[in-house]
Design a protein around this motif. Structure first.
Motif, PDB file in Angstrom:
ATOM      1  N   THR A  69     -21.809 -33.488 -70.226  1.00 23.76           N
ATOM      2  CA  THR A  69     -20.783 -33.575 -69.192  1.00 23.76           C
ATOM      3  C   THR A  69     -21.246 -32.817 -67.953  1.00 23.76           C
ATOM      4  O   THR A  69     -21.829 -31.732 -68.051  1.00 23.76           O
ATOM      5  CB  THR A  69     -19.460 -32.989 -69.701  1.00 23.76           C
ATOM      6  OG1 THR A  69     -19.066 -33.697 -70.876  1.00 23.76           O
ATOM      7  CG2 THR A  69     -18.371 -33.118 -68.657  1.00 23.76           C
ATOM      8  N   LEU A  70     -20.977 -33.375 -66.779  1.00 22.86           N
ATOM      9  CA  LEU A  70     -21.469 -32.815 -65.525  1.00 22.86           C
ATOM     10  C   LEU A  70     -20.355 -32.184 -64.696  1.00 22.86           C
ATOM     11  O   LEU A  70     -19.200 -32.600 -64.767  1.00 22.86           O
ATOM     12  CB  LEU A  70     -22.128 -33.917 -64.699  1.00 22.86           C
ATOM     13  CG  LEU A  70     -23.242 -34.703 -65.380  1.00 22.86           C
ATOM     14  CD1 LEU A  70     -23.700 -35.849 -64.481  1.00 22.86           C
ATOM     15  CD2 LEU A  70     -24.422 -33.802 -65.730  1.00 22.86           C
ATOM     16  N   THR A  71     -20.732 -31.187 -63.916  1.00 21.06           N
ATOM     17  CA  THR A  71     -19.824 -30.651 -62.903  1.00 21.06           C
ATOM     18  C   THR A  71     -19.875 -31.574 -61.686  1.00 21.06           C
ATOM     19  O   THR A  71     -20.701 -32.487 -61.607  1.00 21.06           O
ATOM     20  CB  THR A  71     -20.246 -29.240 -62.485  1.00 21.06           C
ATOM     21  OG1 THR A  71     -21.529 -29.311 -61.833  1.00 21.06           O
ATOM     22  CG2 THR A  71     -20.354 -28.310 -63.693  1.00 21.06           C
ATOM     23  N   ARG A  91     -13.493 -33.662 -57.214  1.00 25.81           N
ATOM     24  CA  ARG A  91     -12.834 -33.986 -58.484  1.00 25.81           C
ATOM     25  C   ARG A  91     -11.850 -35.135 -58.329  1.00 25.81           C
ATOM     26  O   ARG A  91     -11.648 -35.925 -59.250  1.00 25.81           O
ATOM     27  CB  ARG A  91     -12.116 -32.754 -59.037  1.00 25.81           C
ATOM     28  CG  ARG A  91     -13.052 -31.754 -59.704  1.00 25.81           C
ATOM     29  CD  ARG A  91     -12.297 -30.548 -60.212  1.00 25.81           C
ATOM     30  NE  ARG A  91     -13.172 -29.628 -60.913  1.00 25.81           N
ATOM     31  CZ  ARG A  91     -12.833 -28.399 -61.269  1.00 25.81           C
ATOM     32  NH1 ARG A  91     -11.612 -27.945 -60.983  1.00 25.81           N
ATOM     33  NH2 ARG A  91     -13.691 -27.621 -61.910  1.00 25.81           N
ATOM     34  N   ARG A 125     -22.972 -33.965 -60.800  1.00 23.32           N
ATOM     35  CA  ARG A 125     -22.730 -35.408 -60.716  1.00 23.32           C
ATOM     36  C   ARG A 125     -23.291 -35.970 -59.415  1.00 23.32           C
ATOM     37  O   ARG A 125     -24.004 -36.980 -59.413  1.00 23.32           O
ATOM     38  CB  ARG A 125     -21.227 -35.687 -60.797  1.00 23.32           C
ATOM     39  CG  ARG A 125     -20.831 -37.138 -60.548  1.00 23.32           C
ATOM     40  CD  ARG A 125     -19.310 -37.266 -60.543  1.00 23.32           C
ATOM     41  NE  ARG A 125     -18.875 -38.636 -60.335  1.00 23.32           N
ATOM     42  CZ  ARG A 125     -18.641 -39.193 -59.136  1.00 23.32           C
ATOM     43  NH1 ARG A 125     -18.843 -38.470 -58.035  1.00 23.32           N
ATOM     44  NH2 ARG A 125     -18.244 -40.441 -59.038  1.00 23.32           N
ATOM     45  N   SER A 161     -26.173 -39.547 -70.602  1.00 28.68           N
ATOM     46  CA  SER A 161     -26.565 -39.645 -72.011  1.00 28.68           C
ATOM     47  C   SER A 161     -28.022 -40.059 -72.111  1.00 28.68           C
ATOM     48  O   SER A 161     -28.531 -40.819 -71.269  1.00 28.68           O
ATOM     49  CB  SER A 161     -25.673 -40.648 -72.751  1.00 28.68           C
ATOM     50  OG  SER A 161     -25.712 -41.916 -72.141  1.00 28.68           O
ATOM     51  N   TRP A 221     -19.676 -38.926 -64.583  1.00 24.81           N
ATOM     52  CA  TRP A 221     -19.410 -37.564 -65.057  1.00 24.81           C
ATOM     53  C   TRP A 221     -20.137 -37.227 -66.359  1.00 24.81           C
ATOM     54  O   TRP A 221     -20.125 -36.068 -66.781  1.00 24.81           O
ATOM     55  CB  TRP A 221     -17.906 -37.347 -65.249  1.00 24.81           C
ATOM     56  CG  TRP A 221     -17.145 -37.357 -63.964  1.00 24.81           C
ATOM     57  CD1 TRP A 221     -16.393 -38.369 -63.456  1.00 24.81           C
ATOM     58  CD2 TRP A 221     -17.070 -36.300 -62.990  1.00 24.81           C
ATOM     59  NE1 TRP A 221     -15.859 -38.030 -62.243  1.00 24.81           N
ATOM     60  CE2 TRP A 221     -16.258 -36.763 -61.926  1.00 24.81           C
ATOM     61  CE3 TRP A 221     -17.617 -35.020 -62.917  1.00 24.81           C
ATOM     62  CZ2 TRP A 221     -15.980 -35.983 -60.810  1.00 24.81           C
ATOM     63  CZ3 TRP A 221     -17.342 -34.240 -61.800  1.00 24.81           C
ATOM     64  CH2 TRP A 221     -16.533 -34.722 -60.773  1.00 24.81           C
ATOM     65  N   VAL A 222     -20.774 -38.212 -66.995  1.00 26.88           N
ATOM     66  CA  VAL A 222     -21.458 -37.964 -68.269  1.00 26.88           C
ATOM     67  C   VAL A 222     -22.832 -38.626 -68.231  1.00 26.88           C
ATOM     68  O   VAL A 222     -22.942 -39.816 -67.908  1.00 26.88           O
ATOM     69  CB  VAL A 222     -20.657 -38.517 -69.465  1.00 26.88           C
ATOM     70  CG1 VAL A 222     -21.449 -38.339 -70.761  1.00 26.88           C
ATOM     71  CG2 VAL A 222     -19.310 -37.823 -69.582  1.00 26.88           C
ATOM     72  N   GLU A 237     -19.009 -43.106 -67.358  1.00 26.44           N
ATOM     73  CA  GLU A 237     -17.685 -42.495 -67.209  1.00 26.44           C
ATOM     74  C   GLU A 237     -17.469 -42.002 -65.780  1.00 26.44           C
ATOM     75  O   GLU A 237     -17.085 -40.861 -65.528  1.00 26.44           O
ATOM     76  CB  GLU A 237     -17.490 -41.369 -68.229  1.00 26.44           C
ATOM     77  CG  GLU A 237     -17.518 -41.868 -69.671  1.00 26.44           C
ATOM     78  CD  GLU A 237     -17.141 -40.806 -70.687  1.00 26.44           C
ATOM     79  OE1 GLU A 237     -16.487 -39.817 -70.295  1.00 26.44           O
ATOM     80  OE2 GLU A 237     -17.514 -40.978 -71.854  1.00 26.44           O
ATOM     81  N   ARG A 285     -24.982 -36.640 -75.246  1.00 24.02           N
ATOM     82  CA  ARG A 285     -24.210 -36.701 -74.005  1.00 24.02           C
ATOM     83  C   ARG A 285     -24.056 -35.321 -73.378  1.00 24.02           C
ATOM     84  O   ARG A 285     -23.899 -34.331 -74.094  1.00 24.02           O
ATOM     85  CB  ARG A 285     -22.813 -37.285 -74.275  1.00 24.02           C
ATOM     86  CG  ARG A 285     -22.828 -38.745 -74.671  1.00 24.02           C
ATOM     87  CD  ARG A 285     -21.565 -39.125 -75.450  1.00 24.02           C
ATOM     88  NE  ARG A 285     -20.342 -38.741 -74.767  1.00 24.02           N
ATOM     89  CZ  ARG A 285     -19.705 -39.495 -73.869  1.00 24.02           C
ATOM     90  NH1 ARG A 285     -20.185 -40.687 -73.566  1.00 24.02           N
ATOM     91  NH2 ARG A 285     -18.595 -39.080 -73.301  1.00 24.02           N
TER      92      ARG A 285
END
Length: 226
Positions: free
Chosen positions: A153-155, A87, A159, A145, A142-143, A139, A151
């Motif tokens: 969102t990824l963990t 992270r 990712r 699309s 992390w995203v 991003e 879109r």
């Protein structure tokens, strides 16, 4: 490499040099920053438990420098610490003791991602290119699309998995390469986890109305077939 254990630092720098890398070692953040200001490196291999400034703080600072790969190399192996490291922006997380061949392959995998970014494919990592016909990973990765603009969102694990596939879109990526991308050891990693990540991504995409072009390749691994 930034590592306060002199023996580990010397042994690792020597091994990487023997394996063809131009490797330098530093005992703490201050010495590294001074060298980095004069001659930026391609990839930093960083221990977490350093004197003075911690390895996570170094990762956080270097994440703002575009094009620098970040590999955490530490004795802290809990799931929580792995997730925190990823992270903070690490590209890979290796738990000591680390086989030097595994470290070398991790560095090569990170290097391939950096090369893809430097070659101008901003859809791999970074700000997405606006195109109606492409799957994009933006991003900071992390995203993801789809061509219609939906879109997801990824963990941290998702990712790492997709970045590895995106950098070689249309080509099969081996399970070993995916394991390394997830910060694992190819010798003792539960390969079912690779399938679980792929399955979770497909289900997650389906719930959002997205048909993820993530295909399994028998006997090899996976391909992102966009």
């Amino acid at each position: 490499m930034i590592e306060d254990d002199e023996d580990i630092l010397d042994e690792t720098v020597f091994a990487l040099t023997e394996l063809g890398f131009n490797a330098l070692g530093f005992a703490d953040a201050n010495r590294f920053y001074k060298s980095f200001a004069l001659a930026p490196c391609d990839i930093a291999v960083i221990d977490i438990g350093l004197p003075g400034e911690s390895g996570l703080s170094i990762v956080s600072h270097l994440r703002a420098v575009r094009g620098v790969g970040l590999v955490l190399f530490t004795a802290r192996g809990s799931v929580e610490e792995r997730v925190l490291g990823l992270r903070e922006g690490a590209d890979a997380y290796l738990v000591k003791p680390v086989n030097m061949m595994e470290l070398a392959e991790t560095l090569r995998a990170v290097g391939r991602r950096l090369h893809a970014v430097r070659s101008g494919d901003a859809s791999i990592v970074g700000q997405p290119i606006h195109s109606p016909s492409r799957w994009l990973l933006g991003e900071g990765g992390w995203v993801v699309s789809d061509p219609e603009g939906r879109r997801m969102t990824l963990t941290a694990t998702e990712r790492s998995f997709l970045v590895c596939l995106f950098e070689r879109r249309g080509a099969a990526v081996s399970r070993d390469d995916l394991i390394v991308a997830l910060g694992g050891n190819v010798y003792d990693f539960d390969q079912h986890r690779i399938d679980a990540v792929a399955s979770r991504l497909r289900r997650k995409a389906e719930r959002l109305g997205m048909k993820l072009p993530l295909l399994s390749v028998r006997g090899t691994g996976y391909v992102f077939a966009s």
